[in-house]
Design an enzyme around this catalytic site. Structure first.
Site, PDB file in Angstrom:
ATOM      1  N   TYR A  11      75.205  14.684 -80.639  1.00 25.67           N
ATOM      2  CA  TYR A  11      76.096  15.262 -81.650  1.00 25.67           C
ATOM      3  C   TYR A  11      75.407  16.419 -82.369  1.00 25.67           C
ATOM      4  O   TYR A  11      74.241  16.335 -82.755  1.00 25.67           O
ATOM      5  CB  TYR A  11      76.529  14.211 -82.681  1.00 25.67           C
ATOM      6  CG  TYR A  11      77.438  13.126 -82.125  1.00 25.67           C
ATOM      7  CD1 TYR A  11      78.030  13.246 -80.864  1.00 25.67           C
ATOM      8  CD2 TYR A  11      77.707  11.978 -82.857  1.00 25.67           C
ATOM      9  CE1 TYR A  11      78.853  12.245 -80.360  1.00 25.67           C
ATOM     10  CE2 TYR A  11      78.534  10.976 -82.358  1.00 25.67           C
ATOM     11  CZ  TYR A  11      79.102  11.119 -81.113  1.00 25.67           C
ATOM     12  OH  TYR A  11      79.911  10.124 -80.619  1.00 25.67           O
ATOM     13  N   SER A  15      78.740   2.246 -73.730  1.00 24.93           N
ATOM     14  CA  SER A  15      79.924   2.999 -74.164  1.00 24.93           C
ATOM     15  C   SER A  15      80.569   3.615 -72.934  1.00 24.93           C
ATOM     16  O   SER A  15      79.870   4.202 -72.096  1.00 24.93           O
ATOM     17  CB  SER A  15      79.508   4.088 -75.153  1.00 24.93           C
ATOM     18  OG  SER A  15      80.628   4.827 -75.573  1.00 24.93           O
ATOM     19  N   SER A  65      87.881   7.396 -81.556  1.00 22.08           N
ATOM     20  CA  SER A  65      89.122   8.181 -81.678  1.00 22.08           C
ATOM     21  C   SER A  65      90.350   7.290 -81.868  1.00 22.08           C
ATOM     22  O   SER A  65      91.337   7.398 -81.126  1.00 22.08           O
ATOM     23  CB  SER A  65      89.313   9.105 -80.472  1.00 22.08           C
ATOM     24  OG  SER A  65      88.360  10.148 -80.487  1.00 22.08           O
ATOM     25  N   GLY A  78      93.225   9.351 -82.075  1.00 25.64           N
ATOM     26  CA  GLY A  78      93.211  10.405 -81.059  1.00 25.64           C
ATOM     27  C   GLY A  78      92.504  11.670 -81.518  1.00 25.64           C
ATOM     28  O   GLY A  78      92.863  12.771 -81.094  1.00 25.64           O
ATOM     29  N   GLY A  79      91.513  11.509 -82.392  1.00 27.64           N
ATOM     30  CA  GLY A  79      90.780  12.679 -82.872  1.00 27.64           C
ATOM     31  C   GLY A  79      91.667  13.600 -83.702  1.00 27.64           C
ATOM     32  O   GLY A  79      91.364  14.783 -83.868  1.00 27.64           O
ATOM     33  N   ARG A  93      94.863  14.230 -82.957  1.00 25.51           N
ATOM     34  CA  ARG A  93      95.972  14.695 -82.107  1.00 25.51           C
ATOM     35  C   ARG A  93      97.267  13.940 -82.435  1.00 25.51           C
ATOM     36  O   ARG A  93      98.350  14.514 -82.438  1.00 25.51           O
ATOM     37  CB  ARG A  93      95.579  14.459 -80.635  1.00 25.51           C
ATOM     38  CG  ARG A  93      96.216  15.408 -79.630  1.00 25.51           C
ATOM     39  CD  ARG A  93      95.371  15.469 -78.366  1.00 25.51           C
ATOM     40  NE  ARG A  93      95.114  14.140 -77.802  1.00 25.51           N
ATOM     41  CZ  ARG A  93      95.888  13.532 -76.901  1.00 25.51           C
ATOM     42  NH1 ARG A  93      96.966  14.115 -76.439  1.00 25.51           N
ATOM     43  NH2 ARG A  93      95.566  12.336 -76.442  1.00 25.51           N
ATOM     44  N   SER A 107      87.383  10.416 -89.920  1.00 24.91           N
ATOM     45  CA  SER A 107      87.802  11.290 -91.020  1.00 24.91           C
ATOM     46  C   SER A 107      86.669  11.440 -92.036  1.00 24.91           C
ATOM     47  O   SER A 107      85.878  10.519 -92.258  1.00 24.91           O
ATOM     48  CB  SER A 107      89.031  10.681 -91.717  1.00 24.91           C
ATOM     49  OG  SER A 107      89.362  11.450 -92.848  1.00 24.91           O
ATOM     50  N   GLY A 108      86.657  12.598 -92.685  1.00 26.32           N
ATOM     51  CA  GLY A 108      85.712  12.799 -93.782  1.00 26.32           C
ATOM     52  C   GLY A 108      86.402  12.623 -95.132  1.00 26.32           C
ATOM     53  O   GLY A 108      85.790  12.854 -96.168  1.00 26.32           O
TER      54      GLY A 108
HETATM   55  N1  LIG Z   1      81.358   6.868 -77.428  1.00 24.11           N
HETATM   56  C1  LIG Z   1      82.001   7.985 -77.249  1.00 24.11           C
HETATM   57  O1  LIG Z   1      82.079   8.529 -76.135  1.00 24.11           O
HETATM   58  C2  LIG Z   1      82.667   8.645 -78.418  1.00 24.11           C
HETATM   59  C3  LIG Z   1      83.564   9.714 -78.214  1.00 24.11           C
HETATM   60  C4  LIG Z   1      84.164  10.279 -79.338  1.00 24.11           C
HETATM   61  C5  LIG Z   1      83.881   9.792 -80.612  1.00 24.11           C
HETATM   62  N2  LIG Z   1      82.988   8.768 -80.779  1.00 24.11           N
HETATM   63  C6  LIG Z   1      82.682   8.227 -82.120  1.00 24.11           C
HETATM   64  O2  LIG Z   1      83.897   7.852 -82.726  1.00 24.11           O
HETATM   65  C7  LIG Z   1      84.007   8.469 -84.003  1.00 24.11           C
HETATM   66  C8  LIG Z   1      85.444   8.701 -84.328  1.00 24.11           C
HETATM   67  O3  LIG Z   1      86.040   9.584 -83.374  1.00 24.11           O
HETATM   68  P1  LIG Z   1      87.089  10.663 -83.868  1.00 24.11           P
HETATM   69  O4  LIG Z   1      86.487  11.505 -84.931  1.00 24.11           O
HETATM   70  O5  LIG Z   1      87.653  11.320 -82.684  1.00 24.11           O
HETATM   71  O6  LIG Z   1      88.147   9.651 -84.566  1.00 24.11           O
HETATM   72  P2  LIG Z   1      89.558   9.789 -85.197  1.00 24.11           P
HETATM   73  O7  LIG Z   1      89.502   8.995 -86.472  1.00 24.11           O
HETATM   74  O8  LIG Z   1      90.583   9.449 -84.177  1.00 24.11           O
HETATM   75  O9  LIG Z   1      89.757  11.342 -85.546  1.00 24.11           O
HETATM   76  C9  LIG Z   1      89.239  11.939 -86.699  1.00 24.11           C
HETATM   77  C10 LIG Z   1      89.882  13.304 -86.837  1.00 24.11           C
HETATM   78  O10 LIG Z   1      91.272  13.128 -87.086  1.00 24.11           O
HETATM   79  C11 LIG Z   1      91.626  13.767 -88.295  1.00 24.11           C
HETATM   80  N3  LIG Z   1      92.583  12.924 -89.024  1.00 24.11           N
HETATM   81  C12 LIG Z   1      92.446  11.620 -89.343  1.00 24.11           C
HETATM   82  N4  LIG Z   1      93.536  11.178 -90.017  1.00 24.11           N
HETATM   83  C13 LIG Z   1      94.341  12.228 -90.121  1.00 24.11           C
HETATM   84  C14 LIG Z   1      95.611  12.417 -90.736  1.00 24.11           C
HETATM   85  N5  LIG Z   1      96.254  11.415 -91.355  1.00 24.11           N
HETATM   86  N6  LIG Z   1      96.186  13.644 -90.642  1.00 24.11           N
HETATM   87  C15 LIG Z   1      95.550  14.652 -90.006  1.00 24.11           C
HETATM   88  N7  LIG Z   1      94.336  14.547 -89.431  1.00 24.11           N
HETATM   89  C16 LIG Z   1      93.739  13.342 -89.492  1.00 24.11           C
HETATM   90  C17 LIG Z   1      90.328  13.882 -89.085  1.00 24.11           C
HETATM   91  O11 LIG Z   1      90.394  14.983 -89.977  1.00 24.11           O
HETATM   92  P3  LIG Z   1      89.872  14.829 -91.516  1.00 24.11           P
HETATM   93  O12 LIG Z   1      88.388  14.750 -91.466  1.00 24.11           O
HETATM   94  O13 LIG Z   1      90.399  16.101 -92.118  1.00 24.11           O
HETATM   95  O14 LIG Z   1      90.524  13.614 -92.072  1.00 24.11           O
HETATM   96  C18 LIG Z   1      89.315  14.116 -87.978  1.00 24.11           C
HETATM   97  O15 LIG Z   1      89.278  15.471 -87.593  1.00 24.11           O
HETATM   98  C19 LIG Z   1      83.157   9.744 -83.867  1.00 24.11           C
HETATM   99  O16 LIG Z   1      82.724  10.235 -85.106  1.00 24.11           O
HETATM  100  C20 LIG Z   1      82.019   9.231 -83.036  1.00 24.11           C
HETATM  101  O17 LIG Z   1      81.084   8.572 -83.887  1.00 24.11           O
HETATM  102  C21 LIG Z   1      82.400   8.196 -79.690  1.00 24.11           C
END
Ligand SMILES: NC(=O)c1ccc[n+]([C@@H]2O[C@H](COP(=O)([O-])OP(=O)(O)OC[C@H]3O[C@@H](n4cnc5c(N)ncnc54)[C@H](OP(=O)(O)O)[C@@H]3O)[C@@H](O)[C@H]2O)c1
Length: 309
Positions: A61, A167, A219, A222-223, A225, A274-275
Site C-alpha cells: 500500500y 487472502s 471492499s 465495493g470500494g 462503487r 472509509s475515512g
Molecule cells: N486483501 C486484499 O486483496 C484487499 C483488497 C482491497 C482492499 N483490502 C483492504 O480492505 C480495506 C477496505 O477496502 P475498500 O477501501 O475498498 O472498502 P470499502 O469500504 O468498500 O470502500 C471504501 C471507499 O468507499 C467510499 N465510501 C464508503 N461509504 C460511502 C458512501 N456512503 N458514499 C460514498 N462513498 C463511500 C469511501 O470514501 P470515504 O473515505 O469518502 O468515505 C472509500 O473511498 C482496504 O483499506 C484494505 O485494507 C484488501
C-alpha cells in the site's frame, strides 16, 4: 439484556487464532483521506474509542511508492499507542516501482526469502516488534507449499509474527498450505459484498465454516462503487439497499451492504475503508444488525438472479 448496536464486538478468528474487533479499519486509502500525521493519529485514537482496535494494511500500500502506508501508519500507531491495536499486514505482491528496480513485471512471490524480507521490512516500517497477523496477499501460482509454510512457521517461532492467514486464496490452495503449516490458517481475507457474491456459491464461505475460521471482508461497499456508480443495475441495487436500510434504521445503502455481509453464518468481519466518522459509525451499527432471511435473498436476487436457477 439487549445488545448495544453501537458497540463493536470482539471476534476470535479461529480457536487458536487472534481476537480482533468485529469491525476492522483498512488503511489502503488513508493517504487520500488524511493529510497529516496529526490527523491520522487523531483518527486512530477515535477508532480505538469506538472499539475498532484492528488495523489492516499491506506491504504494497502507498502511492507513488509501496511501503509508504506502512511507514506513515506506523508513525501514527506509535503516537496513539502500539498496545491499543492488532496490526494485520500482508506480503507477497511485487509491484513495479523505483524502490524495486528488480521487478520487471507485477508478480506474486511466496518464496521463503521474500516472506522473510517482507516481514522484516514491515516490522521496520511499522516500527513494531511483532505483527499480530500476517497474510499471504494474493495467490503465488509458483508457491512451493513446504517452503512457504516453513518460512511462516519460522517467523512465528522467532516471535516476528503472532498468527498467519491468507487472502484471496482458493480453498484448494488454503488446504495445501494448511497441510504443511504447523500454525493454523486463522483467516482468509476476501472480497464480498452485494456487488461481489462469488464467495456464497464458490465454496469460499463454506470452507471458512468447515475449517472454523472467520473470513475478513474487503471492499464491503465495493470500494465506493456501490454508492457512486451510474450503472443501471448497480443503481437498482442501491435503491433496494436504501429501502432495506430504512426498514432496519440504518443510515443508507452502504450500511445495508455491511448488514448483508454480516448476515452470512460464516461470520465475516468487514474491513471498512472509509475515512469518515459517520460512515464508520454507521458500519458498526450495520455489523450488529440482523437482516431477515427474505430481505437478504432479495439483495442476492437483485445482484445475481442466476443463483436462483
Ligand atoms: N486483501 C486484499 O486483496 C484487499 C483488497 C482491497 C482492499 N483490502 C483492504 O480492505 C480495506 C477496505 O477496502 P475498500 O477501501 O475498498 O472498502 P470499502 O469500504 O468498500 O470502500 C471504501 C471507499 O468507499 C467510499 N465510501 C464508503 N461509504 C460511502 C458512501 N456512503 N458514499 C460514498 N462513498 C463511500 C469511501 O470514501 P470515504 O473515505 O469518502 O468515505 C472509500 O473511498 C482496504 O483499506 C484494505 O485494507 C484488501
Amino acid at each position: 439484556m439487549s445488545k448495544d448496536v453501537n458497540a463493536v464486538s470482539r471476534v476470535r478468528m479461529h480457536r487458536n487464532g487472534p481476537e480482533l474487533s468485529g469491525v476492522i479499519w483498512g488503511s489502503m486509502r488513508m493517504q487520500s483521506q488524511f493529510s497529516s500525521l496529526g490527523q491520522l493519529t487523531e483518527h486512530l485514537n477515535w477508532l480505538h474509542e469506538q472499539g475498532i482496535t484492528t488495523l489492516d494494511t499491506a506491504s504494497v500500500y502507498g502511492h507513488p511508492d509501496p511501503f509508504s502506508v506502512e511507514e506513515e501508519l506506523g508513525e501514527a500507531i506509535a503516537r496513539a499507542g502500539r498496545d491499543k491495536f492488532e496490526i494485520v499486514t500482508k506480503c507477497g505482491i511485487q509491484r513495479i516501482s523505483r524502490l524495486r528496480p528488480e521487478n520487471r513485471v507485477r508478480h506474486f512471490d511466496f518464496s521463503a526469502k521474500e516472506i522473510r524480507n517482507s516481514t522484516e521490512r514491515s516490522l521496520r516500517k511499522l516500527g513494531i516488534d511483532e505483527i499480530d497477523l500476517m497474510l499471504l496477499h494474493r495467490p503465488d501460482y509458483l508457491m512451493d507449499p513446504d517452503e512457504t509454510a516453513g518460512a511462516l512457521d519460522a517467523l512465528i517461532a522467532e516471535g516476528k509474527i503472532r498468527h498467519v492467514g491468507v487472502s484471496n486464496l482458493s480453498v484448494s490452495r488454503i488446504d495445501l498450505i494448511a497441510s504443511r503449516l504447523k500454525a493454523p490458517v486463522t483467516t482468509n481475507q476476501i472480497e464480498f459484498s452485494p456487488l461481489h457474491l462469488d464467495p456464497i456459491s464458490d465454496g469460499t464461505l463454506d470452507h471458512a465454516l468447515r475449517e472454523g475460521y472467520k473470513p475478513m471482508i474487503w471492499s464491503p461497499v465495493g470500494g465506493g462503487r456501490l454508492l457512486k456508480s451510474d450503472d443501471e443495475q448497480i443503481a437498482a441495487l442501491r435503491s433496494l439497499l436504501a429501502e432495506t436500510a430504512q426498514t432496519y434504521g440504518l443510515a443508507g445503502p452502504a450500511e445495508a451492504a455491511i448488514a448483508f455481509i454480516a448476515r452470512h453464518p460464516a461470520g465475516g468481519v468487514p474491513i471498512v475503508g472509509s475515512g469518515k466518522r459517520d460512515r464508520i459509525a454507521g458500519a458498526i451499527k450495520a455489523a450488529n444488525t440482523e437482516l431477515d432471511r427474505q430481505d437478504w435473498y432479495a439483495i442476492v436476487a437483485k445482484t445475481n438472479p442466476s443463483l436462483f436457477l
